[in-house]
Design a protein around this motif. Structure first.
Motif, PDB file in Angstrom:
ATOM      1  N   VAL A 173     -24.838  58.210  44.069  1.00  0.00           N
ATOM      2  CA  VAL A 173     -23.489  57.791  43.685  1.00  0.00           C
ATOM      3  C   VAL A 173     -23.587  56.479  42.920  1.00  0.00           C
ATOM      4  CG1 VAL A 173     -21.228  57.056  44.526  1.00  0.00           C
ATOM      5  CG2 VAL A 173     -22.451  58.892  45.717  1.00  0.00           C
ATOM      6  N   THR A 174     -23.112  56.461  41.685  1.00  0.00           N
ATOM      7  CA  THR A 174     -23.043  55.234  40.894  1.00  0.00           C
ATOM      8  C   THR A 174     -21.592  55.041  40.478  1.00  0.00           C
ATOM      9  OG1 THR A 174     -25.298  55.540  40.077  1.00  0.00           O
ATOM     10  CG2 THR A 174     -23.883  54.024  38.847  1.00  0.00           C
ATOM     11  N   ILE A 175     -21.063  53.862  40.794  1.00  0.00           N
ATOM     12  CA  ILE A 175     -19.663  53.574  40.515  1.00  0.00           C
ATOM     13  C   ILE A 175     -19.569  52.548  39.396  1.00  0.00           C
ATOM     14  CG2 ILE A 175     -17.492  52.685  41.461  1.00  0.00           C
ATOM     15  CD1 ILE A 175     -18.624  53.572  44.246  1.00  0.00           C
ATOM     16  N   PHE A 176     -18.864  52.912  38.341  1.00  0.00           N
ATOM     17  CA  PHE A 176     -18.589  52.009  37.228  1.00  0.00           C
ATOM     18  C   PHE A 176     -17.224  51.388  37.519  1.00  0.00           C
ATOM     19  CE2 PHE A 176     -21.453  55.278  35.886  1.00  0.00           C
ATOM     20  CZ  PHE A 176     -22.459  54.543  35.280  1.00  0.00           C
ATOM     21  N   PHE A 177     -17.197  50.055  37.650  1.00  0.00           N
ATOM     22  CA  PHE A 177     -16.011  49.369  38.135  1.00  0.00           C
ATOM     23  C   PHE A 177     -15.720  48.121  37.321  1.00  0.00           C
ATOM     24  CE2 PHE A 177     -19.305  46.759  39.758  1.00  0.00           C
ATOM     25  CZ  PHE A 177     -18.748  45.524  40.034  1.00  0.00           C
TER      26      PHE A 177
ATOM     27  N   LEU B  63     -15.549  52.877  50.876  1.00  0.00           N
ATOM     28  CA  LEU B  63     -16.924  53.394  50.947  1.00  0.00           C
ATOM     29  C   LEU B  63     -17.793  52.524  51.843  1.00  0.00           C
ATOM     30  CD1 LEU B  63     -17.602  54.535  47.276  1.00  0.00           C
ATOM     31  CD2 LEU B  63     -17.198  55.977  49.288  1.00  0.00           C
ATOM     32  N   ASN B  64     -17.597  51.219  51.769  1.00  0.00           N
ATOM     33  CA  ASN B  64     -18.354  50.318  52.641  1.00  0.00           C
ATOM     34  C   ASN B  64     -18.011  50.563  54.107  1.00  0.00           C
ATOM     35  OD1 ASN B  64     -19.823  49.105  50.575  1.00  0.00           O
ATOM     36  ND2 ASN B  64     -18.290  47.521  50.256  1.00  0.00           N
ATOM     37  N   GLU B  65     -16.734  50.774  54.404  1.00  0.00           N
ATOM     38  CA  GLU B  65     -16.310  51.063  55.776  1.00  0.00           C
ATOM     39  C   GLU B  65     -16.893  52.388  56.268  1.00  0.00           C
ATOM     40  OE1 GLU B  65     -12.026  50.811  55.920  1.00  0.00           O
ATOM     41  OE2 GLU B  65     -12.060  48.633  55.687  1.00  0.00           O
ATOM     42  N   LEU B  66     -17.003  53.371  55.366  1.00  0.00           N
ATOM     43  CA  LEU B  66     -17.565  54.673  55.719  1.00  0.00           C
ATOM     44  C   LEU B  66     -19.093  54.651  55.775  1.00  0.00           C
ATOM     45  CD1 LEU B  66     -15.287  56.943  53.499  1.00  0.00           C
ATOM     46  CD2 LEU B  66     -15.284  56.826  56.008  1.00  0.00           C
ATOM     47  N   GLY B  67     -19.699  53.608  55.211  1.00  0.00           N
ATOM     48  CA  GLY B  67     -21.161  53.519  55.171  1.00  0.00           C
ATOM     49  C   GLY B  67     -21.780  54.446  54.148  1.00  0.00           C
ATOM     50  N   THR B  68     -21.048  54.749  53.089  1.00  0.00           N
ATOM     51  CA  THR B  68     -21.545  55.644  52.044  1.00  0.00           C
ATOM     52  C   THR B  68     -22.349  54.840  51.022  1.00  0.00           C
ATOM     53  OG1 THR B  68     -19.580  57.025  52.299  1.00  0.00           O
ATOM     54  CG2 THR B  68     -20.889  57.354  50.301  1.00  0.00           C
ATOM     55  N   PRO B  69     -23.646  55.122  50.883  1.00  0.00           N
ATOM     56  CA  PRO B  69     -24.471  54.387  49.917  1.00  0.00           C
ATOM     57  C   PRO B  69     -23.994  54.631  48.481  1.00  0.00           C
ATOM     58  CG  PRO B  69     -25.840  55.605  51.467  1.00  0.00           C
ATOM     59  CD  PRO B  69     -24.429  56.087  51.652  1.00  0.00           C
ATOM     60  N   HIS B  70     -24.057  53.579  47.684  1.00  0.00           N
ATOM     61  CA  HIS B  70     -23.648  53.698  46.278  1.00  0.00           C
ATOM     62  C   HIS B  70     -24.225  52.533  45.482  1.00  0.00           C
ATOM     63  CE1 HIS B  70     -20.587  51.281  48.369  1.00  0.00           C
ATOM     64  NE2 HIS B  70     -20.501  50.597  47.236  1.00  0.00           N
ATOM     65  N   ALA B  71     -24.409  52.773  44.202  1.00  0.00           N
ATOM     66  CA  ALA B  71     -24.821  51.721  43.276  1.00  0.00           C
ATOM     67  C   ALA B  71     -23.580  51.307  42.496  1.00  0.00           C
ATOM     68  CB  ALA B  71     -25.888  52.238  42.325  1.00  0.00           C
ATOM     69  N   LEU B  72     -23.581  50.056  42.047  1.00  0.00           N
ATOM     70  CA  LEU B  72     -22.447  49.537  41.288  1.00  0.00           C
ATOM     71  C   LEU B  72     -22.881  49.103  39.900  1.00  0.00           C
ATOM     72  CD1 LEU B  72     -20.814  47.253  44.000  1.00  0.00           C
ATOM     73  CD2 LEU B  72     -20.016  49.490  43.224  1.00  0.00           C
ATOM     74  N   VAL B  73     -22.042  49.398  38.912  1.00  0.00           N
ATOM     75  CA  VAL B  73     -22.254  48.924  37.554  1.00  0.00           C
ATOM     76  C   VAL B  73     -20.942  48.316  37.080  1.00  0.00           C
ATOM     77  CG1 VAL B  73     -22.817  49.548  35.181  1.00  0.00           C
ATOM     78  CG2 VAL B  73     -23.995  50.686  37.077  1.00  0.00           C
ATOM     79  N   ASP B  74     -20.980  47.031  36.762  1.00  0.00           N
ATOM     80  CA  ASP B  74     -19.798  46.319  36.282  1.00  0.00           C
ATOM     81  C   ASP B  74     -19.541  46.704  34.831  1.00  0.00           C
ATOM     82  OD1 ASP B  74     -17.828  44.547  35.495  1.00  0.00           O
ATOM     83  OD2 ASP B  74     -18.810  42.786  36.350  1.00  0.00           O
ATOM     84  N   ALA B  75     -18.468  47.432  34.601  1.00  0.00           N
ATOM     85  CA  ALA B  75     -18.126  47.885  33.245  1.00  0.00           C
ATOM     86  C   ALA B  75     -17.683  46.738  32.350  1.00  0.00           C
ATOM     87  CB  ALA B  75     -17.036  48.953  33.310  1.00  0.00           C
TER      88      ALA B  75
END
Length: 95
Positions: free
Chosen positions: A14-18, A32-44
């Motif tokens: 999971v990669t989130i563009f935010f 997602l943090n509360e659910l503990g779902t791993p993800h990568a972040l990319v600052d758009a």
């Protein structure tokens, strides 16, 4: 809108563009943090993200919409709920 825009490469399921200013992004990331779902972040909004923003526009009918989520199977979602992202992560991670 270009039809020849390359999908960004990612090693994460999971990669989130935010963007920091986006309330929808903040809510998704908090959930997602509360659910503990791993993800990568990319600052758009970061410098040098022209290619990423071109991709975001290419999958959103020419609009630069965040959050846009890219999954490791090449699919994507625009402004999904945390439960949708969590379900897709579980599918991709084989859980």
């Amino acid at each position: 809108m270009s039809t020849n825009v390359a999908t960004p490469e990612t090693t994460e399921h999971v990669t989130i563009f935010f963007a920091d200013w986006c309330p929808f992004c903040k809510r998704l990331l908090t959930d997602l943090n509360e659910l503990g779902t791993p993800h990568a972040l990319v600052d758009a909004e970061a410098e040098g993200t022209e290619d990423i923003n071109a991709w975001i526009e290419s999958v959103n009918d020419g609009n630069r919409i965040v959050p846009t989520v890219l999954y490791s199977d090449g699919t994507h979602a625009t402004n999904p709920s945390a439960s949708e992202v969590q379900a897709k992560y579980a599918e991709l991670a084989g859980k």
